[in-house]
Design a protein around this motif. Structure first.
Motif, PDB file in Angstrom:
ATOM      1  N   LEU A   8       0.831  -1.201   0.000  1.00 54.09           N
ATOM      2  CA  LEU A   8       0.000   0.000   0.000  1.00 54.09           C
ATOM      3  C   LEU A   8       0.867   1.253   0.000  1.00 54.09           C
ATOM      4  CD1 LEU A   8      -2.648  -1.314   2.533  1.00 54.09           C
ATOM      5  CD2 LEU A   8      -2.679  -1.426   0.044  1.00 54.09           C
ATOM      6  N   PRO A   9       0.359   2.362  -0.531  1.00 50.82           N
ATOM      7  CA  PRO A   9       1.161   3.578  -0.661  1.00 50.82           C
ATOM      8  C   PRO A   9       1.191   4.438   0.607  1.00 50.82           C
ATOM      9  CG  PRO A   9      -0.958   3.912  -1.698  1.00 50.82           C
ATOM     10  CD  PRO A   9      -0.920   2.473  -1.233  1.00 50.82           C
ATOM     11  N   TYR A  10       0.819   3.881   1.727  1.00 48.29           N
ATOM     12  CA  TYR A  10       0.813   4.623   2.991  1.00 48.29           C
ATOM     13  C   TYR A  10       1.343   3.714   4.099  1.00 48.29           C
ATOM     14  CZ  TYR A  10      -3.659   2.119   3.115  1.00 48.29           C
ATOM     15  OH  TYR A  10      -4.625   1.154   3.043  1.00 48.29           O
ATOM     16  N   ASP A  11       1.490   4.268   5.288  1.00 52.82           N
ATOM     17  CA  ASP A  11       1.976   3.495   6.428  1.00 52.82           C
ATOM     18  C   ASP A  11       1.004   2.350   6.685  1.00 52.82           C
ATOM     19  OD1 ASP A  11       2.983   2.468   8.774  1.00 52.82           O
ATOM     20  OD2 ASP A  11       2.900   4.340   9.890  1.00 52.82           O
ATOM     21  N   ASP A  12       1.464   1.135   6.416  1.00 51.74           N
ATOM     22  CA  ASP A  12       0.579  -0.032   6.466  1.00 51.74           C
ATOM     23  C   ASP A  12       0.805  -0.912   7.692  1.00 51.74           C
ATOM     24  OD1 ASP A  12       3.026  -1.185   5.905  1.00 51.74           O
ATOM     25  OD2 ASP A  12       2.407  -2.067   4.013  1.00 51.74           O
ATOM     26  N   ARG A  13       1.538  -0.417   8.661  1.00 53.82           N
ATOM     27  CA  ARG A  13       1.818  -1.233   9.847  1.00 53.82           C
ATOM     28  C   ARG A  13       0.569  -1.438  10.697  1.00 53.82           C
ATOM     29  NH1 ARG A  13       6.718   2.283  11.952  1.00 53.82           N
ATOM     30  NH2 ARG A  13       5.267   3.816  11.118  1.00 53.82           N
ATOM     31  N   ILE A  14       0.385  -2.677  11.137  1.00 54.40           N
ATOM     32  CA  ILE A  14      -0.722  -3.037  12.016  1.00 54.40           C
ATOM     33  C   ILE A  14      -0.095  -3.524  13.323  1.00 54.40           C
ATOM     34  CG2 ILE A  14      -2.731  -4.518  12.346  1.00 54.40           C
ATOM     35  CD1 ILE A  14      -2.723  -4.883   9.253  1.00 54.40           C
ATOM     36  N   GLU A  15      -0.158  -2.704  14.340  1.00 53.44           N
ATOM     37  CA  GLU A  15       0.380  -3.059  15.654  1.00 53.44           C
ATOM     38  C   GLU A  15      -0.727  -3.706  16.479  1.00 53.44           C
ATOM     39  OE1 GLU A  15       3.533  -2.477  16.784  1.00 53.44           O
ATOM     40  OE2 GLU A  15       4.258  -1.265  15.114  1.00 53.44           O
ATOM     41  N   ILE A  16      -0.456  -4.890  17.023  1.00 59.24           N
ATOM     42  CA  ILE A  16      -1.437  -5.608  17.843  1.00 59.24           C
ATOM     43  C   ILE A  16      -0.732  -6.008  19.148  1.00 59.24           C
ATOM     44  CG2 ILE A  16      -3.075  -7.531  17.942  1.00 59.24           C
ATOM     45  CD1 ILE A  16      -2.973  -7.502  14.821  1.00 59.24           C
ATOM     46  N   PRO A  17      -0.610  -5.063  20.089  1.00 58.85           N
ATOM     47  CA  PRO A  17       0.164  -5.319  21.312  1.00 58.85           C
ATOM     48  C   PRO A  17      -0.306  -6.518  22.127  1.00 58.85           C
ATOM     49  CG  PRO A  17      -0.357  -2.988  21.099  1.00 58.85           C
ATOM     50  CD  PRO A  17      -1.116  -3.709  20.030  1.00 58.85           C
ATOM     51  N   ASP A  18      -1.613  -6.847  22.072  1.00 56.76           N
ATOM     52  CA  ASP A  18      -2.122  -8.019  22.797  1.00 56.76           C
ATOM     53  C   ASP A  18      -1.841  -9.315  22.057  1.00 56.76           C
ATOM     54  OD1 ASP A  18      -3.072  -6.465  24.883  1.00 56.76           O
ATOM     55  OD2 ASP A  18      -5.063  -6.261  23.992  1.00 56.76           O
ATOM     56  N   GLY A  19      -1.412  -9.214  20.806  1.00 54.28           N
ATOM     57  CA  GLY A  19      -1.052 -10.383  20.013  1.00 54.28           C
ATOM     58  C   GLY A  19      -2.216 -10.992  19.261  1.00 54.28           C
ATOM     59  N   PHE A  20      -1.863 -11.762  18.250  1.00 58.15           N
ATOM     60  CA  PHE A  20      -2.850 -12.512  17.480  1.00 58.15           C
ATOM     61  C   PHE A  20      -2.225 -13.847  17.081  1.00 58.15           C
ATOM     62  CE2 PHE A  20      -0.409 -10.431  14.159  1.00 58.15           C
ATOM     63  CZ  PHE A  20      -0.298 -11.394  13.172  1.00 58.15           C
ATOM     64  N   ARG A  21      -3.069 -14.814  16.838  1.00 60.04           N
ATOM     65  CA  ARG A  21      -2.623 -16.115  16.335  1.00 60.04           C
ATOM     66  C   ARG A  21      -2.927 -16.191  14.847  1.00 60.04           C
ATOM     67  NH1 ARG A  21      -0.742 -18.759  20.496  1.00 60.04           N
ATOM     68  NH2 ARG A  21      -1.796 -18.505  22.492  1.00 60.04           N
ATOM     69  N   ALA A  22      -1.950 -16.626  14.104  1.00 56.06           N
ATOM     70  CA  ALA A  22      -2.134 -16.778  12.662  1.00 56.06           C
ATOM     71  C   ALA A  22      -3.251 -17.769  12.383  1.00 56.06           C
ATOM     72  CB  ALA A  22      -0.835 -17.260  12.022  1.00 56.06           C
ATOM     73  N   GLU A  23      -4.051 -17.458  11.397  1.00 51.39           N
ATOM     74  CA  GLU A  23      -5.070 -18.379  10.907  1.00 51.39           C
ATOM     75  C   GLU A  23      -4.458 -19.087   9.702  1.00 51.39           C
ATOM     76  OE1 GLU A  23      -9.375 -18.141   8.714  1.00 51.39           O
ATOM     77  OE2 GLU A  23      -8.919 -16.628  10.232  1.00 51.39           O
ATOM     78  N   ILE A  24      -4.274 -20.391   9.809  1.00 49.85           N
ATOM     79  CA  ILE A  24      -3.626 -21.180   8.766  1.00 49.85           C
ATOM     80  C   ILE A  24      -4.683 -21.644   7.773  1.00 49.85           C
ATOM     81  CG2 ILE A  24      -2.136 -23.165   8.291  1.00 49.85           C
ATOM     82  CD1 ILE A  24      -0.952 -20.848  10.100  1.00 49.85           C
ATOM     83  N   LEU A  25      -4.499 -21.270   6.506  1.00 52.71           N
ATOM     84  CA  LEU A  25      -5.482 -21.593   5.475  1.00 52.71           C
ATOM     85  C   LEU A  25      -5.079 -22.792   4.622  1.00 52.71           C
ATOM     86  CD1 LEU A  25      -6.217 -17.961   4.260  1.00 52.71           C
ATOM     87  CD2 LEU A  25      -7.407 -19.286   6.019  1.00 52.71           C
ATOM     88  N   ALA A  26      -3.789 -23.096   4.563  1.00 48.56           N
ATOM     89  CA  ALA A  26      -3.319 -24.178   3.692  1.00 48.56           C
ATOM     90  C   ALA A  26      -2.272 -25.022   4.429  1.00 48.56           C
ATOM     91  CB  ALA A  26      -2.740 -23.602   2.407  1.00 48.56           C
ATOM     92  N   PRO A  27      -2.694 -25.757   5.469  1.00 48.61           N
ATOM     93  CA  PRO A  27      -1.716 -26.522   6.258  1.00 48.61           C
ATOM     94  C   PRO A  27      -0.988 -27.597   5.455  1.00 48.61           C
ATOM     95  CG  PRO A  27      -3.960 -27.141   6.847  1.00 48.61           C
ATOM     96  CD  PRO A  27      -4.059 -25.950   5.928  1.00 48.61           C
ATOM     97  N   GLU A  28      -1.542 -27.983   4.299  1.00 46.16           N
ATOM     98  CA  GLU A  28      -0.926 -29.025   3.469  1.00 46.16           C
ATOM     99  C   GLU A  28       0.154 -28.477   2.541  1.00 46.16           C
ATOM    100  OE1 GLU A  28      -3.776 -26.868   1.108  1.00 46.16           O
ATOM    101  OE2 GLU A  28      -3.985 -27.715   3.103  1.00 46.16           O
ATOM    102  N   HIS A  29       0.287 -27.158   2.454  1.00 44.78           N
ATOM    103  CA  HIS A  29       1.294 -26.566   1.562  1.00 44.78           C
ATOM    104  C   HIS A  29       2.696 -26.958   2.033  1.00 44.78           C
ATOM    105  CE1 HIS A  29       3.705 -23.591  -0.544  1.00 44.78           C
ATOM    106  NE2 HIS A  29       2.666 -23.444  -1.369  1.00 44.78           N
ATOM    107  N   PRO A  30       3.637 -27.207   1.117  1.00 36.50           N
ATOM    108  CA  PRO A  30       4.999 -27.602   1.515  1.00 36.50           C
ATOM    109  C   PRO A  30       5.684 -26.627   2.486  1.00 36.50           C
ATOM    110  CG  PRO A  30       4.707 -27.931  -0.840  1.00 36.50           C
ATOM    111  CD  PRO A  30       3.469 -27.226  -0.345  1.00 36.50           C
ATOM    112  N   ILE A  31       5.352 -25.355   2.430  1.00 36.51           N
ATOM    113  CA  ILE A  31       5.964 -24.399   3.365  1.00 36.51           C
ATOM    114  C   ILE A  31       5.510 -24.676   4.791  1.00 36.51           C
ATOM    115  CG2 ILE A  31       6.049 -21.963   4.046  1.00 36.51           C
ATOM    116  CD1 ILE A  31       5.947 -21.248   1.063  1.00 36.51           C
ATOM    117  N   LEU A  32       4.303 -25.191   4.965  1.00 38.11           N
ATOM    118  CA  LEU A  32       3.763 -25.443   6.299  1.00 38.11           C
ATOM    119  C   LEU A  32       3.871 -26.904   6.719  1.00 38.11           C
ATOM    120  CD1 LEU A  32       0.669 -23.095   5.987  1.00 38.11           C
ATOM    121  CD2 LEU A  32       2.897 -22.606   7.025  1.00 38.11           C
ATOM    122  N   LYS A  33       4.488 -27.714   5.867  1.00 40.81           N
ATOM    123  CA  LYS A  33       4.634 -29.150   6.129  1.00 40.81           C
ATOM    124  C   LYS A  33       5.352 -29.392   7.459  1.00 40.81           C
ATOM    125  CE  LYS A  33       6.611 -33.337   4.141  1.00 40.81           C
ATOM    126  NZ  LYS A  33       7.390 -33.880   3.023  1.00 40.81           N
ATOM    127  N   GLY A  34       4.744 -30.234   8.289  1.00 39.07           N
ATOM    128  CA  GLY A  34       5.348 -30.613   9.558  1.00 39.07           C
ATOM    129  C   GLY A  34       5.129 -29.618  10.685  1.00 39.07           C
TER     130      GLY A  34
END
Length: 118
Positions: A8-34
């Motif tokens: 994006l052409p502007y400051d796109d940082r999203i700060e989440i001080p309390d944290g978030f857990r990634a939502e995994i959409l493709a657990p079978e992809h080789p990058i996420l294997k294991g």
């Protein structure tokens, strides 16, 4: 042009001080294997938009905007990927770096990018 996302052409940082857990959409992809189980908390990411044909493997939860976290694509005859957080220790806290899936994520990502993934 090589990225599978549009920055994006502007400051796109999203700060989440309390944290978030990634939502995994493709657990079978080789990058996420294991990589199993719940991912540790992350504290921020950059807002991007996936390009047509890109595959979003992981994203922020809907309550945090659902923005892409890990995206893959192609460019020419090669592969490309984007991780929208950092690699530590700012948005990726020490607990994430110490997590057993951390090293595996980066090894798998580099193997996939270099087209040597099994």
């Amino acid at each position: 042009d090589a990225l599978p996302v549009t920055c994006l052409p502007y400051d796109d940082r999203i700060e989440i001080p309390d944290g978030f857990r990634a939502e995994i959409l493709a657990p079978e992809h080789p990058i996420l294997k294991g990589i199993t189980g719940e991912w540790p908390l992350l504290l921020g990411a950059n807002e991007v938009e996936p390009r047509p044909g890109a595959e979003v493997l992981a994203r922020l939860p809907a309550e945090e905007g659902g923005f892409p976290l890990l995206v893959t694509g192609t460019h020419g005859r090669g592969r490309t990927a984007v991780w929208t957080s950092d690699i530590g220790p700012h948005w990726v806290p020490n607990d994430f770096v110490a997590w057993s899936g951390y090293g595996m994520l980066w090894r798998n990502l580099l193997a996939w990018l270099s087209d040597s993934a099994q």
